[in-house]
Design a protein around this motif. Sequence first.
Motif, PDB file in Angstrom:
ATOM      1  N   GLY A   1       8.474  19.956  36.871  1.00  0.00           N
ATOM      2  CA  GLY A   1       8.296  21.402  36.966  1.00  0.00           C
ATOM      3  C   GLY A   1       8.940  22.134  35.804  1.00  0.00           C
ATOM      4  O   GLY A   1       8.371  23.080  35.257  1.00  0.00           O
ATOM      5  N   ILE A   2      10.133  21.702  35.410  1.00  0.00           N
ATOM      6  CA  ILE A   2      10.793  22.315  34.252  1.00  0.00           C
ATOM      7  C   ILE A   2       9.954  22.093  33.007  1.00  0.00           C
ATOM      8  O   ILE A   2       9.705  23.010  32.223  1.00  0.00           O
ATOM      9  N   TRP A   3       9.499  20.863  32.809  1.00  0.00           N
ATOM     10  CA  TRP A   3       8.687  20.545  31.627  1.00  0.00           C
ATOM     11  C   TRP A   3       7.367  21.310  31.641  1.00  0.00           C
ATOM     12  O   TRP A   3       6.942  21.846  30.623  1.00  0.00           O
ATOM     13  N   LEU A   4       6.732  21.371  32.816  1.00  0.00           N
ATOM     14  CA  LEU A   4       5.428  22.011  32.925  1.00  0.00           C
ATOM     15  C   LEU A   4       5.491  23.494  32.573  1.00  0.00           C
ATOM     16  O   LEU A   4       4.664  23.996  31.817  1.00  0.00           O
ATOM     17  N   PHE A   5       6.498  24.185  33.078  1.00  0.00           N
ATOM     18  CA  PHE A   5       6.550  25.635  32.873  1.00  0.00           C
ATOM     19  C   PHE A   5       7.379  26.054  31.668  1.00  0.00           C
ATOM     20  O   PHE A   5       7.529  27.248  31.422  1.00  0.00           O
ATOM     21  N   THR A   6       7.924  25.117  30.923  1.00  0.00           N
ATOM     22  CA  THR A   6       8.597  25.494  29.678  1.00  0.00           C
ATOM     23  C   THR A   6       7.846  25.010  28.443  1.00  0.00           C
ATOM     24  O   THR A   6       7.969  25.616  27.391  1.00  0.00           O
ATOM     25  N   HIS A   7       7.061  23.930  28.558  1.00  0.00           N
ATOM     26  CA  HIS A   7       6.375  23.389  27.393  1.00  0.00           C
ATOM     27  C   HIS A   7       4.857  23.413  27.503  1.00  0.00           C
ATOM     28  O   HIS A   7       4.176  23.685  26.525  1.00  0.00           O
ATOM     29  N   VAL A   8       4.298  23.138  28.667  1.00  0.00           N
ATOM     30  CA  VAL A   8       2.845  23.070  28.811  1.00  0.00           C
ATOM     31  C   VAL A   8       2.262  24.455  29.066  1.00  0.00           C
ATOM     32  O   VAL A   8       1.292  24.854  28.417  1.00  0.00           O
ATOM     33  N   LEU A   9       2.812  25.171  30.013  1.00  0.00           N
ATOM     34  CA  LEU A   9       2.349  26.521  30.360  1.00  0.00           C
ATOM     35  C   LEU A   9       3.466  27.530  30.095  1.00  0.00           C
ATOM     36  O   LEU A   9       4.035  28.088  31.027  1.00  0.00           O
ATOM     37  N   PRO A  10       3.780  27.770  28.843  1.00  0.00           N
ATOM     38  CA  PRO A  10       4.921  28.661  28.575  1.00  0.00           C
ATOM     39  C   PRO A  10       4.584  30.119  28.869  1.00  0.00           C
ATOM     40  O   PRO A  10       3.606  30.654  28.378  1.00  0.00           O
ATOM     41  N   PHE A  11       5.354  30.713  29.719  1.00  0.00           N
ATOM     42  CA  PHE A  11       5.292  32.146  29.974  1.00  0.00           C
ATOM     43  C   PHE A  11       6.707  32.627  30.199  1.00  0.00           C
ATOM     44  O   PHE A  11       7.616  31.827  30.387  1.00  0.00           O
ATOM     45  N   THR A  12       6.899  33.914  30.148  1.00  0.00           N
ATOM     46  CA  THR A  12       8.245  34.451  30.290  1.00  0.00           C
ATOM     47  C   THR A  12       8.341  35.290  31.555  1.00  0.00           C
ATOM     48  O   THR A  12       7.388  35.955  31.950  1.00  0.00           O
ATOM     49  N   ILE A  13       9.486  35.226  32.151  1.00  0.00           N
ATOM     50  CA  ILE A  13       9.823  36.066  33.292  1.00  0.00           C
ATOM     51  C   ILE A  13      11.027  36.889  32.853  1.00  0.00           C
ATOM     52  O   ILE A  13      12.053  36.326  32.470  1.00  0.00           O
ATOM     53  N   SER A  14      10.894  38.195  32.883  1.00  0.00           N
ATOM     54  CA  SER A  14      12.001  39.028  32.449  1.00  0.00           C
ATOM     55  C   SER A  14      13.163  38.884  33.425  1.00  0.00           C
ATOM     56  O   SER A  14      12.985  38.899  34.635  1.00  0.00           O
ATOM     57  N   GLY A  15      14.340  38.683  32.878  1.00  0.00           N
ATOM     58  CA  GLY A  15      15.531  38.520  33.684  1.00  0.00           C
ATOM     59  C   GLY A  15      15.726  37.119  34.225  1.00  0.00           C
ATOM     60  O   GLY A  15      16.545  36.917  35.115  1.00  0.00           O
ATOM     61  N   ASP A  16      14.962  36.149  33.719  1.00  0.00           N
ATOM     62  CA  ASP A  16      15.083  34.764  34.178  1.00  0.00           C
ATOM     63  C   ASP A  16      16.378  34.174  33.626  1.00  0.00           C
ATOM     64  O   ASP A  16      16.532  34.015  32.422  1.00  0.00           O
ATOM     65  N   PRO A  17      17.338  33.846  34.497  1.00  0.00           N
ATOM     66  CA  PRO A  17      18.594  33.276  33.992  1.00  0.00           C
ATOM     67  C   PRO A  17      18.376  31.866  33.472  1.00  0.00           C
ATOM     68  O   PRO A  17      17.565  31.105  34.005  1.00  0.00           O
ATOM     69  N   THR A  18      19.089  31.524  32.420  1.00  0.00           N
ATOM     70  CA  THR A  18      19.003  30.182  31.854  1.00  0.00           C
ATOM     71  C   THR A  18      20.379  29.539  31.875  1.00  0.00           C
ATOM     72  O   THR A  18      21.392  30.197  31.649  1.00  0.00           O
TER      73      THR A  18
END
Length: 127
Positions: free
Chosen positions: A71-88
Amino acid sequence: MFASVTSAAIAALTSDSPLFTINIGDFHWTVTVGTVIYLAIAAIAGLLAEFIVGWRLPGGLIGAVIAGLIGIWLFTHVLPFTISGDPTVYGVPIFRALIGAILLVFLWHLITFGAWRHRRPYYRRGD
């Protein structure tokens, strides 16, 4: 003296310093603090996804960690989108990791639900 030891320990844990190294022949693998935190975030995201969807993955905790990692790989490298205020944390976006793990658990549920729906119980009451 105590304050300097504490700040040095905190600095060592917050840097990406190696915890231990495994050497087997030509294979060298170093486990860092970042790797452990990355796996912990994947485990938490995978377990939360199982809880939210209401369906367990095979393999227990290891299955949840794998779902979190994918899930981390999918939503950070394959389907990159941003969520405002998403803590890292250590470069891992928390909300995107959770959304990716939820999506994977939900897809697993859709794929395997038909196989579990028609199964007979292991025991019958009243027989």
